[in-house]
Write a protein that holds these residues in place. Structure first.
Motif, mmCIF file in Angstrom:
data_model
loop_
_atom_site.group_PDB
_atom_site.id
_atom_site.type_symbol
_atom_site.label_atom_id
_atom_site.label_comp_id
_atom_site.label_asym_id
_atom_site.label_seq_id
_atom_site.Cartn_x
_atom_site.Cartn_y
_atom_site.Cartn_z
ATOM 1 N N GLY A 156 0.850 -1.183 0.000
ATOM 2 C CA GLY A 156 0.000 0.000 0.000
ATOM 3 C C GLY A 156 0.884 1.230 0.000
ATOM 4 N N ILE A 157 0.382 2.308 -0.557
ATOM 5 C CA ILE A 157 1.147 3.555 -0.603
ATOM 6 C C ILE A 157 0.353 4.661 0.057
ATOM 7 C CG2 ILE A 157 0.255 4.216 -2.895
ATOM 8 C CD1 ILE A 157 3.083 5.403 -3.445
ATOM 9 N N VAL A 158 1.038 5.518 0.803
ATOM 10 C CA VAL A 158 0.393 6.693 1.391
ATOM 11 C C VAL A 158 1.078 7.933 0.850
ATOM 12 C CG1 VAL A 158 1.861 6.548 3.479
ATOM 13 C CG2 VAL A 158 -0.235 7.918 3.510
ATOM 14 N N GLY A 159 0.272 8.833 0.287
ATOM 15 C CA GLY A 159 0.810 10.045 -0.322
ATOM 16 C C GLY A 159 0.927 9.894 -1.828
ATOM 17 N N LEU A 160 0.114 10.637 -2.570
ATOM 18 C CA LEU A 160 0.139 10.551 -4.028
ATOM 19 C C LEU A 160 0.292 11.932 -4.645
ATOM 20 C CD1 LEU A 160 -2.558 7.802 -4.523
ATOM 21 C CD2 LEU A 160 -0.176 7.637 -5.241
ATOM 22 N N ALA A 197 -4.145 2.332 -1.717
ATOM 23 C CA ALA A 197 -3.571 3.679 -1.718
ATOM 24 C C ALA A 197 -4.287 4.524 -0.684
ATOM 25 C CB ALA A 197 -3.687 4.318 -3.101
ATOM 26 N N CYS A 198 -3.545 5.439 -0.070
ATOM 27 C CA CYS A 198 -4.106 6.309 0.963
ATOM 28 C C CYS A 198 -3.769 7.758 0.651
ATOM 29 C CB CYS A 198 -3.544 5.919 2.333
ATOM 30 S SG CYS A 198 -4.061 7.007 3.672
ATOM 31 N N SER A 199 -4.779 8.615 0.719
ATOM 32 C CA SER A 199 -4.590 10.045 0.527
ATOM 33 C C SER A 199 -5.814 10.769 1.066
ATOM 34 C CB SER A 199 -4.405 10.378 -0.957
ATOM 35 O OG SER A 199 -4.353 11.786 -1.148
ATOM 36 N N ILE A 254 -5.525 0.716 -8.918
ATOM 37 C CA ILE A 254 -5.538 0.425 -7.474
ATOM 38 C C ILE A 254 -6.963 0.608 -6.974
ATOM 39 C CG2 ILE A 254 -4.579 1.023 -5.215
ATOM 40 C CD1 ILE A 254 -2.163 2.228 -6.736
ATOM 41 N N GLN A 255 -7.637 -0.476 -6.666
ATOM 42 C CA GLN A 255 -9.067 -0.424 -6.373
ATOM 43 C C GLN A 255 -9.389 0.007 -4.945
ATOM 44 O OE1 GLN A 255 -11.344 -0.765 -8.834
ATOM 45 N NE2 GLN A 255 -9.519 -0.903 -10.127
ATOM 46 N N LYS A 256 -8.501 -0.296 -4.011
ATOM 47 C CA LYS A 256 -8.775 0.022 -2.607
ATOM 48 C C LYS A 256 -8.168 1.376 -2.247
ATOM 49 C CE LYS A 256 -9.026 -4.789 -1.075
ATOM 50 N NZ LYS A 256 -8.447 -5.830 -0.171
ATOM 51 N N GLY A 257 -9.043 2.341 -1.958
ATOM 52 C CA GLY A 257 -8.590 3.677 -1.581
ATOM 53 C C GLY A 257 -9.004 4.012 -0.164
ATOM 54 N N TYR A 258 -8.101 4.652 0.585
ATOM 55 C CA TYR A 258 -8.356 4.977 1.989
ATOM 56 C C TYR A 258 -7.981 6.423 2.274
ATOM 57 C CZ TYR A 258 -8.376 -0.129 2.580
ATOM 58 O OH TYR A 258 -8.652 -1.475 2.472
ATOM 59 N N GLU A 259 -8.750 7.046 3.146
ATOM 60 C CA GLU A 259 -8.382 8.379 3.634
ATOM 61 C C GLU A 259 -7.563 8.273 4.907
ATOM 62 O OE1 GLU A 259 -11.796 10.821 4.039
ATOM 63 O OE2 GLU A 259 -12.281 10.807 1.900
ATOM 64 N N SER A 260 -7.644 7.134 5.589
ATOM 65 C CA SER A 260 -6.928 6.907 6.844
ATOM 66 C C SER A 260 -5.792 5.919 6.639
ATOM 67 C CB SER A 260 -7.886 6.369 7.912
ATOM 68 O OG SER A 260 -7.180 5.802 8.995
ATOM 69 N N PHE A 261 -4.582 6.326 7.015
ATOM 70 C CA PHE A 261 -3.428 5.445 6.910
ATOM 71 C C PHE A 261 -3.604 4.213 7.798
ATOM 72 C CE2 PHE A 261 0.732 4.120 8.628
ATOM 73 C CZ PHE A 261 1.356 3.735 7.450
ATOM 74 N N VAL A 302 -3.589 0.182 6.712
ATOM 75 C CA VAL A 302 -2.682 -0.823 7.282
ATOM 76 C C VAL A 302 -3.468 -1.959 7.927
ATOM 77 C CG1 VAL A 302 -0.927 -1.214 9.058
ATOM 78 C CG2 VAL A 302 -0.790 0.815 7.603
ATOM 79 N N ASP A 303 -4.555 -1.621 8.614
ATOM 80 C CA ASP A 303 -5.337 -2.628 9.339
ATOM 81 C C ASP A 303 -6.190 -3.498 8.423
ATOM 82 O OD1 ASP A 303 -4.327 -1.619 11.687
ATOM 83 O OD2 ASP A 303 -6.093 -0.417 12.168
ATOM 84 N N GLU A 304 -6.741 -2.902 7.360
ATOM 85 C CA GLU A 304 -7.746 -3.611 6.557
ATOM 86 C C GLU A 304 -7.237 -4.172 5.243
ATOM 87 O OE1 GLU A 304 -11.176 -1.178 6.015
ATOM 88 O OE2 GLU A 304 -11.590 -0.986 8.169
ATOM 89 N N ALA A 305 -6.324 -3.479 4.593
ATOM 90 C CA ALA A 305 -5.858 -3.956 3.291
ATOM 91 C C ALA A 305 -4.949 -5.168 3.463
ATOM 92 C CB ALA A 305 -5.109 -2.839 2.567
ATOM 93 N N GLU A 306 -5.027 -6.096 2.553
ATOM 94 C CA GLU A 306 -4.195 -7.297 2.612
ATOM 95 C C GLU A 306 -2.842 -6.985 1.973
ATOM 96 O OE1 GLU A 306 -6.394 -10.436 0.827
ATOM 97 O OE2 GLU A 306 -7.952 -10.422 2.371
#
Length: 342
Positions: free
Chosen positions: A7-11, A34-36, A51-58, A62-66
């Motif tokens: 996973g990546i945080v910051g785009l 991805a997180c942003s 990248i299908q899974k997008g998150y606003e919370s880092f 980390v907790d949910e994405a595989e």
């Protein structure tokens, strides 16, 4: 063999570079999350990179994405907290420079990293993975130019990005010019010499955008350094190169000297026209260090696969930040600053 899921945080600008490199060039890594906090960036991740899974919370990513690994390209002030969280969750971590902007936080995260040797941590000093710099390192280590007596570095961003940087400086906590930019050259000084810095004196000015001074930053800065073995380093960092992205390193030794990228040439093309004879220049860092960015994440993946340790460590992040903060202090006070011995 299945790629390592990450996973990546910051785009932002650099985050997009890393994300695109992973998806297009690095077969052993795959971005699945991805997180942003910027909706347009998550849209880019989904529509342009798949990248299908997008998150606003880092933390939620980390907790949910595989995922097995995290690539951190978020604002510098968030790095240490995000590294700690990812490490506590058992993830491997690649983090862009700097390691952090506060020495106590960096020292704490260094302990966290060193307490989990089974997890891979790597810091993004990409110049160590540039072929020209690696070749120069081989020459220095072979003794061909003798003992290093002086290192001179230029690192100047193109003028085209200065106006947007002023807006960024107003609202960011990047740490200022010496933390945000000169830290790459500081790392090169340590890497080429194998020595730590004991004294710094730094100065700067703001001629194109005087308002940068109001935000505690500087448009052009220079630092003179004395290393523990009395070798010398001279750094020039800036935001205002009209000809393009200018990165240059000179290493003087007792038997000879070498320069890396004395002129920021884009390629081997020479243009002959009514303006004379000229060579196009690199316009920005993703262009100049394109292969280096690919090489460093390829090395990150290799270390995960083989259970190896990257050459770039948390200690490199800590020591480089100490020096950059000392430069900032010298710039702010106008005084010579000595670094404390460990």
């Amino acid at each position: 063999m299945e790629p390592i899921k990450a996973g990546i945080v910051g785009l932002g600008r650099l985050g997009k570079v890393h994300a695109s490199n992973v998806q297009n060039y690095i077969k052993d890594l795959e971005l699945v999350a991805a997180c942003s906090v910027v909706p347009e960036e998550l849209k880019f991740a989904k529509e342009s990179l798949g990248i299908q899974k997008g998150y606003e919370s880092f933390e939620k990513m980390v907790d949910e994405a595989e995922i097995d690994a995290v690539i951190i390209v978020s604002p510098s002030s968030l790095h240490t907290k995000q590294i700690e969280y990812a490490f506590a969750a058992g993830k491997h971590v690649f983090c862009e420079k700097p390691l952090g902007v506060s020495l106590p936080e960096i020292e704490q995260v260094k302990k966290v990293i060193e307490a989990r040797p089974e997890q891979v941590f790597m810091l993004g000093f990409m110049r160590r993975f540039d072929e020209s710099y690696r070749y120069a390192k081989e020459i220095v280590e072979s003794g061909e130019i003798g003992k290093v007596t002086l290192v001179r570095c230029y690192g100047i961003d193109p003028s085209s990005g200065l106006e947007s940087f002023v807006k960024f400086a107003k609202n960011s906590s990047s740490g200022g010019l010496f933390i945000d930019m000169a830290i790459h050259d500081i790392d090169l000084v340590r890497w080429f010499t194998g020595e730590e810095v004991k004294q710094v004196w730094a100065i700067g000015n703001n001629f194109a955008y005087p308002e940068l001074a109001e935000y505690g930053d500087t448009e052009t800065g220079a630092a003179l350094m004395k290393l523990k073995n009395d070798a010398i380093a001279i750094l020039v960092s800036g935001r205002n190169a009209n000809h393009g992205y200018h990165v240059e390193t000179e290493i003087m030794g007792t038997k000879g000297m070498l320069r890396v990228a004395q002129e920021p040439e884009k390629n081997l093309v020479t243009i002959f026209d009514d303006k004379g004879v000229r060579r196009p220049c690199s316009e920005h860092f993703p262009e100049r260090f394109k292969q280096a960015f690919i090489n460093e994440l390829t090395e990150f993946a290799r270390c995960i696969r083989e259970g190896d340790k990257p050459d770039v460590t948390a200690k490199d992040g800590l020591e480089s930040t100490k020096i950059a903060l000392a430069c900032t202090k010298s710039f702010e006070t106008g005084e010579l600053v000595a670094l404390e011995d460990e």
